[in-house]
Design a protein around this motif. Structure first.
Motif, PDB file in Angstrom:
ATOM      1  N   ARG A  57      45.576  -3.747  -1.025  1.00  0.00           N
ATOM      2  CA  ARG A  57      45.863  -2.372  -0.601  1.00  0.00           C
ATOM      3  C   ARG A  57      47.368  -2.111  -0.659  1.00  0.00           C
ATOM      4  N   ALA A  58      48.115  -3.085  -0.181  1.00  0.00           N
ATOM      5  CA  ALA A  58      49.574  -2.944  -0.194  1.00  0.00           C
ATOM      6  C   ALA A  58      50.065  -2.764  -1.624  1.00  0.00           C
ATOM      7  N   ARG A  59      49.462  -3.520  -2.515  1.00  0.00           N
ATOM      8  CA  ARG A  59      49.874  -3.427  -3.918  1.00  0.00           C
ATOM      9  C   ARG A  59      49.677  -2.018  -4.453  1.00  0.00           C
ATOM     10  N   ARG A  60      48.513  -1.427  -4.144  1.00  0.00           N
ATOM     11  CA  ARG A  60      48.266  -0.042  -4.606  1.00  0.00           C
ATOM     12  C   ARG A  60      49.275   0.913  -3.989  1.00  0.00           C
ATOM     13  N   ASP A  61      49.524   0.725  -2.686  1.00  0.00           N
ATOM     14  CA  ASP A  61      50.476   1.621  -1.998  1.00  0.00           C
ATOM     15  C   ASP A  61      51.855   1.553  -2.644  1.00  0.00           C
ATOM     16  N   TYR A  62      52.304   0.324  -2.924  1.00  0.00           N
ATOM     17  CA  TYR A  62      53.639   0.177  -3.524  1.00  0.00           C
ATOM     18  C   TYR A  62      53.676   0.757  -4.923  1.00  0.00           C
ATOM     19  N   GLU A  63      52.587   0.506  -5.661  1.00  0.00           N
ATOM     20  CA  GLU A  63      52.562   1.055  -7.030  1.00  0.00           C
ATOM     21  C   GLU A  63      52.681   2.569  -6.987  1.00  0.00           C
ATOM     22  N   ASN A  64      51.939   3.173  -6.069  1.00  0.00           N
ATOM     23  CA  ASN A  64      52.000   4.637  -5.950  1.00  0.00           C
ATOM     24  C   ASN A  64      53.394   5.081  -5.542  1.00  0.00           C
ATOM     25  N   ALA A  65      53.970   4.371  -4.581  1.00  0.00           N
ATOM     26  CA  ALA A  65      55.293   4.760  -4.088  1.00  0.00           C
ATOM     27  C   ALA A  65      56.342   4.624  -5.196  1.00  0.00           C
ATOM     28  N   LEU A  66      56.248   3.543  -5.957  1.00  0.00           N
ATOM     29  CA  LEU A  66      57.251   3.297  -6.989  1.00  0.00           C
ATOM     30  C   LEU A  66      57.160   4.318  -8.123  1.00  0.00           C
ATOM     31  N   HIS A  67      55.960   4.842  -8.310  1.00  0.00           N
ATOM     32  CA  HIS A  67      55.819   5.837  -9.373  1.00  0.00           C
ATOM     33  C   HIS A  67      56.468   7.159  -9.018  1.00  0.00           C
ATOM     34  N   LEU A  68      56.763   7.322  -7.735  1.00  0.00           N
ATOM     35  CA  LEU A  68      57.394   8.579  -7.311  1.00  0.00           C
ATOM     36  C   LEU A  68      58.869   8.618  -7.675  1.00  0.00           C
ATOM     37  N   PHE A  69      59.431   7.436  -7.952  1.00  0.00           N
ATOM     38  CA  PHE A  69      60.849   7.427  -8.333  1.00  0.00           C
ATOM     39  C   PHE A  69      61.003   7.957  -9.754  1.00  0.00           C
ATOM     40  N   PRO A  70      62.093   8.657 -10.006  1.00  0.00           N
ATOM     41  CA  PRO A  70      62.296   9.128 -11.380  1.00  0.00           C
ATOM     42  C   PRO A  70      62.412   7.931 -12.319  1.00  0.00           C
ATOM     43  N   PRO A  71      61.890   8.036 -13.531  1.00  0.00           N
ATOM     44  CA  PRO A  71      61.933   6.894 -14.444  1.00  0.00           C
ATOM     45  C   PRO A  71      63.370   6.493 -14.774  1.00  0.00           C
ATOM     46  N   ALA A  72      63.617   5.185 -14.850  1.00  0.00           N
ATOM     47  CA  ALA A  72      64.950   4.682 -15.186  1.00  0.00           C
ATOM     48  C   ALA A  72      65.188   4.881 -16.676  1.00  0.00           C
ATOM     49  N   PRO A  73      66.467   4.958 -17.082  1.00  0.00           N
ATOM     50  CA  PRO A  73      66.755   5.186 -18.511  1.00  0.00           C
ATOM     51  C   PRO A  73      66.177   4.104 -19.419  1.00  0.00           C
ATOM     52  N   HIS A  74      66.075   2.869 -18.892  1.00  0.00           N
ATOM     53  CA  HIS A  74      65.548   1.794 -19.740  1.00  0.00           C
ATOM     54  C   HIS A  74      64.033   1.833 -19.860  1.00  0.00           C
ATOM     55  N   GLY A  75      63.384   2.667 -19.035  1.00  0.00           N
ATOM     56  CA  GLY A  75      61.951   2.852 -19.192  1.00  0.00           C
ATOM     57  C   GLY A  75      61.080   1.781 -18.549  1.00  0.00           C
ATOM     58  N   TRP A  76      61.662   0.900 -17.764  1.00  0.00           N
ATOM     59  CA  TRP A  76      60.858  -0.125 -17.081  1.00  0.00           C
ATOM     60  C   TRP A  76      60.448   0.413 -15.721  1.00  0.00           C
ATOM     61  N   THR A  77      59.140   0.430 -15.464  1.00  0.00           N
ATOM     62  CA  THR A  77      58.674   0.806 -14.131  1.00  0.00           C
ATOM     63  C   THR A  77      58.436  -0.478 -13.354  1.00  0.00           C
ATOM     64  N   PRO A  78      58.967  -0.579 -12.134  1.00  0.00           N
ATOM     65  CA  PRO A  78      58.794  -1.810 -11.379  1.00  0.00           C
ATOM     66  C   PRO A  78      57.310  -2.206 -11.273  1.00  0.00           C
ATOM     67  N   VAL A  79      57.058  -3.476 -11.466  1.00  0.00           N
ATOM     68  CA  VAL A  79      55.698  -3.990 -11.434  1.00  0.00           C
ATOM     69  C   VAL A  79      55.439  -4.604 -10.059  1.00  0.00           C
ATOM     70  N   VAL A  80      54.240  -4.419  -9.546  1.00  0.00           N
ATOM     71  CA  VAL A  80      53.881  -4.987  -8.252  1.00  0.00           C
ATOM     72  C   VAL A  80      52.850  -6.094  -8.462  1.00  0.00           C
ATOM     73  N   GLY A  81      53.105  -7.258  -7.910  1.00  0.00           N
ATOM     74  CA  GLY A  81      52.158  -8.366  -8.013  1.00  0.00           C
ATOM     75  C   GLY A  81      51.860  -8.941  -6.637  1.00  0.00           C
ATOM     76  N   VAL A  82      50.884  -9.808  -6.564  1.00  0.00           N
ATOM     77  CA  VAL A  82      50.592 -10.487  -5.298  1.00  0.00           C
ATOM     78  C   VAL A  82      50.659 -12.000  -5.522  1.00  0.00           C
TER      79      VAL A  82
END
Ligand code: GDP
Length: 338
Positions: free
Chosen positions: A219-244
């Motif tokens: 559940r935490a992983r989904r929450d973080y993924e959702n939260a991280l997607h709210l950040f504007p995309p970085a110029p390099h195009g890497w979206t932070p990945v969430v793992g367990v």
């Protein structure tokens, strides 16, 4: 007799761990003479540091790791380091940035006793944080230590930090990839993550996904993924990945490293790794210049003579800080010319 910089470098390049440790000690020293020697050592080391984009598959991987006390940083670094040396035939150096460490009694982070399995591996080198320094001093020494370890042949550098004050920013600014360890049961914790940290992060790993925690971790992983997607995309195009992972049970550690390598490949392909390192080198340069200027300024007799009086006036509100600063800077400049 004290070894010369040349002897230290010959030693550390040949794999002499005592020489590497001594070179790092010089880098950590606040004594001007030691700093000069450390500078010489570093110059001699540079030809032995693989550039990040060398044709031999790239230089060392520099990974920053942070997370609140108790999240499992040392357990994770122990498990990750052992995985790297045993299963990937890699070499690993562990450094730490912990400006909160007491002057005596040593530091908490990067302590060998916290990483018992890795400490006994011949292909690993563990160095505790320089103790008792300001963040600036600790960061300066750790930046040098990274290069010294790379010259000594360590191909993976793990830099751990507790995340006190600005230490996360400092570590993100000396590494290629920045990993945040979190606990299962996000929601509220997400609020607790210091603002700004999420913007530094390339990879979030939720640790302790074991026992009864598996569902909460998912559940935490989904929450973080959702939260991280709210950040504007970085110029390099890497979206932070969430793992367990469970560092304790050694699960998810291999996968975490796979993400680090994926991030690296992404950054290398777009030329972003080179840009990140260049920007870091530039900021390091300016930090050094500012540090030297500040020291020279505060050491100057003309400044020391006027400082207490002007400080008193500023504190009393009788003189503006702008005017006081101008007077001190003028006094310094006049003294330097004279
Ligand atoms: P640090 O302060 O972030 O370095 O955390 P430590 O690595 O010292 O771990 C803090 C505590 O959490 C210790 O008691 C560890 O045994 C425990 N711990 C670390 N990783 C895990 C894990 O994956 N699962 C569980 N259940 N406990 C863990």
């Amino acid at each position: 007799m004290r070894p010369s910089p040349r002897q230290l470098v010959d030693g550390l390049v040949a794999g002499d761990r005592a020489a590497l440790a001594r070179a790092i000690t010089l880098a950590e020293s606040a004594l001007p003479r030691h700093q000069e020697l450390a500078e010489e050592v570093l110059e001699l080391c540079l030809p032995h540091v693989l550039p990040h984009a060398s044709p031999h598959g790239g230089g060392a991987v520099r990974l920053g790791i942070t997370g609140v006390p108790g999240v499992g940083k040392s357990t994770f670094v122990d498990a990750l380091g052992v995985h790297l040396v045993r299963e990937r035939a890699e070499t690993v150096a562990v450094l730490a940035v912990d400006p909160s460490s007491p002057v005596r009694g040593g530091s908490i982070l990067g302590d060998k006793t916290r990483m018992p399995r890795l400490a006994s591996e011949p292909r690993a080198f563990i160095r505790p944080s320089p103790s008792g320094g300001s963040l600036g001093g600790v960061a300066r020494a750790t930046r040098q230590a990274i290069l010294l370890c790379e010259a000594a042949g360590y191909r993976n550098i793990l830099v751990e930090t507790v995340g006190v004050g600005q230490s996360e920013v400092a570590v993100a600014d000396m590494t290629d990839c920045f990993l945040l360890l979190m606990l299962p049961g996000a929601g509220d914790e997400l609020q607790g993550v210091k603002r700004g940290i999420m913007e530094l992060v390339d990879l979030v790993i939720i640790n302790k996904a074991d026992g009864g925690n598996a569902d909460r971790a998912a559940r935490a992983r989904r929450d973080y993924e959702n939260a991280l997607h709210l950040f504007p995309p970085a110029p390099h195009g890497w979206t932070p990945v969430v793992g367990v992972c469970s560092a304790q049970e050694n699960r998810g550690v291999r996968e975490a490293w796979d993400i680090v390598l994926r991030h690296r490949a992404h950054m290398q392909a777009g030329g972003w790794l080179g840009r990140r390192r260049a920007a870091q080198a530039r900021r390091w340069l300016f930090e050094l210049i500012e540090g030297h200027l500040r020291e020279a300024f505060l050491r100057s007799a003309a400044v020391r003579e006027r400082m207490p009086g002007l400080e008193g006036l500023v504190e009393a509100g009788a003189l503006s800080p702008l005017r006081a600063a101008r007077e001190l800077l003028d006094a310094w400049e006049t003294a330097r010319k004279g």
